[in-house]
Scaffold this active site. Structure first.
Site, PDB file in Angstrom:
ATOM      1  N   CYS A 416      -2.279  -0.342   0.680  1.00 42.92           N
ATOM      2  CA  CYS A 416      -1.066  -0.561  -0.087  1.00 42.92           C
ATOM      3  C   CYS A 416      -0.741   0.653  -0.920  1.00 42.92           C
ATOM      4  O   CYS A 416      -0.087   1.566  -0.509  1.00 42.92           O
ATOM      5  CB  CYS A 416      -1.182  -1.800  -0.979  1.00 42.92           C
ATOM      6  SG  CYS A 416       0.267  -2.082  -2.025  1.00 42.92           S
ATOM      7  N   CYS A 417      -1.281   0.687  -2.089  1.00 36.95           N
ATOM      8  CA  CYS A 417      -0.805   1.587  -3.128  1.00 36.95           C
ATOM      9  C   CYS A 417      -1.935   2.440  -3.666  1.00 36.95           C
ATOM     10  O   CYS A 417      -2.001   3.635  -3.433  1.00 36.95           O
ATOM     11  CB  CYS A 417      -0.192   0.761  -4.249  1.00 36.95           C
ATOM     12  SG  CYS A 417       0.622  -0.722  -3.662  1.00 36.95           S
TER      13      CYS A 417
END
Length: 787
Positions: A416-417
């Site tokens: 994701c991040c």
């Protein structure tokens, strides 16, 4: 045509590759260790785009622009599938235009219908776009299918429902798919599906003891086996035989794309990350270059075509989802560089090629390019990365040494991040993540002070707790109350997460992603925090200043007055930063004390995506910020609203330069937030030096300092974990952002084109601190002797 996968096929595919410990048991990690070549040179070898590449790019961009005007096409009469949806092409009239095949649907930017997460949600998305599902399909699904959403709400407790209604525990993956699982998609390239299927069958046979856990595991292995067959069928739609291993770098890229797009056809998780792919592809590329199979220009063209394919990936999303994850991110996070356990860096030519796509096919939010940073990386690569960030503001950086301390190995990647994972970790840690979004810790604290009554809707009782009745708040009393509020919050959060992930495995198991992972895995359960900086600053104000409560006739606190000064998190003041560390420790220890689904490990992230705006609109006044309040007619008044800072960012009210911010974040204990500590920073080029060369060199030095233990704060082992780096002046981009022009920036954990943000999100972005000085201390030095 399917090839019989014989020993001769493997000998041919693996010819020239070193080592044996990766041959008899699937392990891309071991293969890489035996075969990769660290690259110490610079970017001078890179090739530019071809005319064919630019033609493909134009078709993609023109098609997307067209659909943004008239509306995207949706599937309304078929449920998505890996192999039942026909092959799709960039240009159906010129299929030979493409070099790398495999798309999410049968038509460019046609959006798949994915009801298994929740039928009502999937149908609502269609309704929001003026469409409706085929009535016959609706009848079949509503009568025969139980969705994840159905299962979750059958099991949700009254405490969870109250917390969701109050927006204290909200935004969870109970109405959208969880995401955050990363398959090792290079396994398909290295081994082929036939090998992987035989390995899964052997592991299924080896489970002889029949108990609850093993029954479920046997079923899951069976589902993984079936998914691999569907991947083979998917490849066959394009005339590709992915049952065998790839023979060269073009096929390796092609096989990875088939594996990844198979996932994207059936799984619309909140993050669908790519993983540690470049280093594996580089091994194939180096072999082909040595053999003269392909030229550098051809290899760059394959990479460009692959990246263009990734940029076509798009999911149908609900409006409520877009409030949390604005800009339509898909989080195709691609990790590169890093260090090996043997002391060799892991920079390869393929890392350069992936970063080079920002120039060859243009800047874009996807894929989410992520450099695993260490001061020992070659200076030429660090400088190239910083020069690309200076130009594009679309790369994020993660600190290898910080993550390694908590068991993230040499083939770790980012999901994701900012969340590290180690998919093939042989010690059974960090293999995947059970995603949990985040909860509003500030709101929980404010609600606790009011005796469990919501901080905005004063008549709504969320949980039972004695209120704090003091007019002037006492720090010890508030902390005792906050501790009890955190008990309620973490108990409720864990219950929700255990239910969500049990039901996801039951009704929408991600078999195709799990098929590219080891069979026996252990997950991180990712818990998050929103409102962190304001929570810390509020506690600091209570401890070091004088905070008076303003109450109505019933004793309900509706606002606060602060007299005196107090330190804020982000100012490199230990008084505030120690409170920040304490809040993290309390939160993590309470979560870790619970029994988690499938014996998952509790991890915590300081990450908000764009949900900091949504959470701000659901929170009342605190001692350090203005929130929302109710009008007499019961509507929410946002006229004085001050937005939360994103992720682990300090408040915009914190004094000091960029280096003070970095120091405060570096003090946070990664063991208490080992799902990621996200810092999004905007720094003016003028703050970095007079010339571009000086600015780039200073960026290298600053990141070396932030990610090297003790370099920013002498005599300590403190170091950072993540930086979203934007090099820009607000005055240069403000008007463009507000007019809705294309401006690519990094926000909390991902990259976004600001034209897709809401007006409120644009406002919040432009209100962030754009550092025009590195430090408010003229004598500022980094302890570079520690680097």
């Amino acid at each position: 045509m399917k090839t019989e996968v014989t020993e001769n096929i493997f000998e041919q595919a693996w010819d020239g590759f070193k080592g044996t410990n990766w041959r008899d048991k699937a392990s891309v990690t071991r293969f890489v260790q035996e075969n990769y070549k660290p690259y110490d040179g610079d970017e001078s070898f890179l090739a530019g785009p071809t005319e064919r590449t630019l033609k493909v790019k134009k078709i993609i961009e023109d098609t997307k622009n067209h659909y943004e005007e008239v509306g995207f096409p949706f599937d309304t009469d078929r449920v998505t599938s890996i192999d039942k949806i026909p092959a799709g092409y960039i240009d159906a009239n010129d299929k030979e235009l493409e070099l790398i095949y495999g798309m999410q649907n049968s038509e460019l930017f046609r959006l798949n219908f994915m009801p298994r997460g929740g039928l009502r949600v999937a149908e609502k998305i269609l309704t929001e776009h003026g469409l409706s599902v085929d009535p016959g399909l609706h009848d079949v699904l509503s009568q025969t299918m139980t969705s994840v959403n159905d299962g979750i709400f059958r099991a949700y407790t009254s405490a969870i429902r109250k917390a969701r209604h109050a927006h204290t525990v909200t935004g969870l993956p109970d109405a959208y798919s969880r995401g955050r699982i990363i398959g090792v998609y290079a396994r398909l390239a290295l081994y082929g599906a036939d090998y992987l299927m035989k390995e899964k069958a052997k592991e299924w046979d080896a489970i002889t003891e029949i108990n609850d856990d093993n029954i479920r595991l046997k079923e899951e292995i069976n589902m993984q086996y079936q998914a691999l067959q569907e991947v083979v069928n998917f490849g066959a739609l394009y005339g590709l035989d992915v049952s065998r291993p790839a023979m060269n770098v073009k096929e390796a890229i092609q096989w990875v794309n088939i594996a990844y797009m198979a996932v994207c056809r059936v799984i619309n998780g909140a993050a669908t990350s790519l993983g540690r792919v470049p280093i594996v592809l580089d091994i194939f590329a180096e072999r082909d270059l040595a053999r003269g199979t392909f030229t550098e220009q051809e290899i760059q063209e394959f990479v460009d075509d692959f990246i263009l394919k990734l940029r076509t990936m798009k999911f149908a999303r609900a409006a409520a989802y877009d409030e949390l994850y604005s800009g339509d991110p898909t989080f195709i996070t691609t990790s590169m560089a890093g260090m090996g356990n043997d002391g060799r860096h892991r920079v390869t030519k393929m890392d350069y090629r992936f970063l080079n796509t920002l120039d060859t096919i243009g800047n874009a939010p996807e894929p989410n390019l992520t450099v695993l940073w260490d001061s020992k990386l070659p200076y030429s690569f660090k400088r190239y990365s910083m020069s690309m960030s200076h130009k594009h503001s679309s790369i994020q950086y993660e600190g290898v040494e910080t993550m390694a301390k908590d068991g993230y190995g040499e083939m770790s990647c980012i999901s994701c991040c900012v969340s590290p994972l180690d998919p093939e970790n042989e010690e059974g840690r960090h293999n995947l993540q059970y995603f949990g979004a985040r909860v509003n810790v500030l709101k929980a604290m404010l609600t606790g002070l009011n005796g469990g009554y919501d901080d905005v809707h004063k008549d709504y009782k969320v949980f039972d707790i004695e209120p704090v009745r003091d007019e002037i708040l006492d720090y010890d009393t508030v902390m005792e109350n906050f501790d009890k509020s955190l008990n309620w919050l973490t108990d409720t959060y864990v219950d929700a997460m255990n239910i969500i992930h049990y039901m996801t495995d039951k009704y929408n198991y991600e078999a195709v992603q799990m098929a590219f992972l080891p069979t026996k895995v252990r997950a991180n359960m990712g818990f998050g925090i929103c409102g962190f900086a304001n929570t810390v600053d509020s506690l600091s104000a209570i401890k070091y200043a004088k905070v008076k409560t303003l109450r109505d006739e019933n004793g309900y606190i509706y606002d606060y007055e602060v007299e005196g000064d107090f330190p804020r998190y982000g100012e490199d003041d230990d008084r505030a930063d120690d409170i920040a560390k304490l809040v993290m420790k309390m939160y993590h220890e309470k979560l870790a004390s619970h029994k988690l689904y499938k014996n998952a490990e509790a991890t915590v992230s300081l990450l908000t995506i764009t949900s900091n705006v949504a959470y701000s609109k659901q929170t009342g006044n605190s001692p350090v910020h203005k929130g929302v309040f109710l009008n007499e007619d019961g509507t929410v008044n946002k006229s004085k609203l001050e937005f939360f800072s994103p992720g682990a960012n300090p408040s915009n009210k914190a004094k000091g330069g960029w280096l003070q911010n970095l120091r405060s974040l570096a003090k946070l204990e990664f063991k208490d937030a080992n799902d990621g500590i996200s810092l999004t920073t905007q720094v003016s080029p003028r703050a970095l030096g007079k010339t571009r060369d000086e600015q780039v060199d200073n960026l290298v030095q600053i990141l070396d300092g932030y990610f090297t233990p003790g370099a920013l704060i002498n005599g300590t082992e403190f170091a950072g974990q993540h930086v979203n780096l934007n090099v820009m002046d607000l005055k240069d981009v403000y008007d463009k952002i507000m007019r809705g022009e294309d401006v690519i920036v990094r926000i909390s954990g991902y990259c976004v084109n600001t034209k897709y943000l809401t007006p409120e999100q644009k406002q919040e972005l432009t209100e962030r601190v754009f550092h025009e000085v590195l430090s408010n201390d003229d004598e500022e030095v980094m302890h570079t002797s520690n680097i």
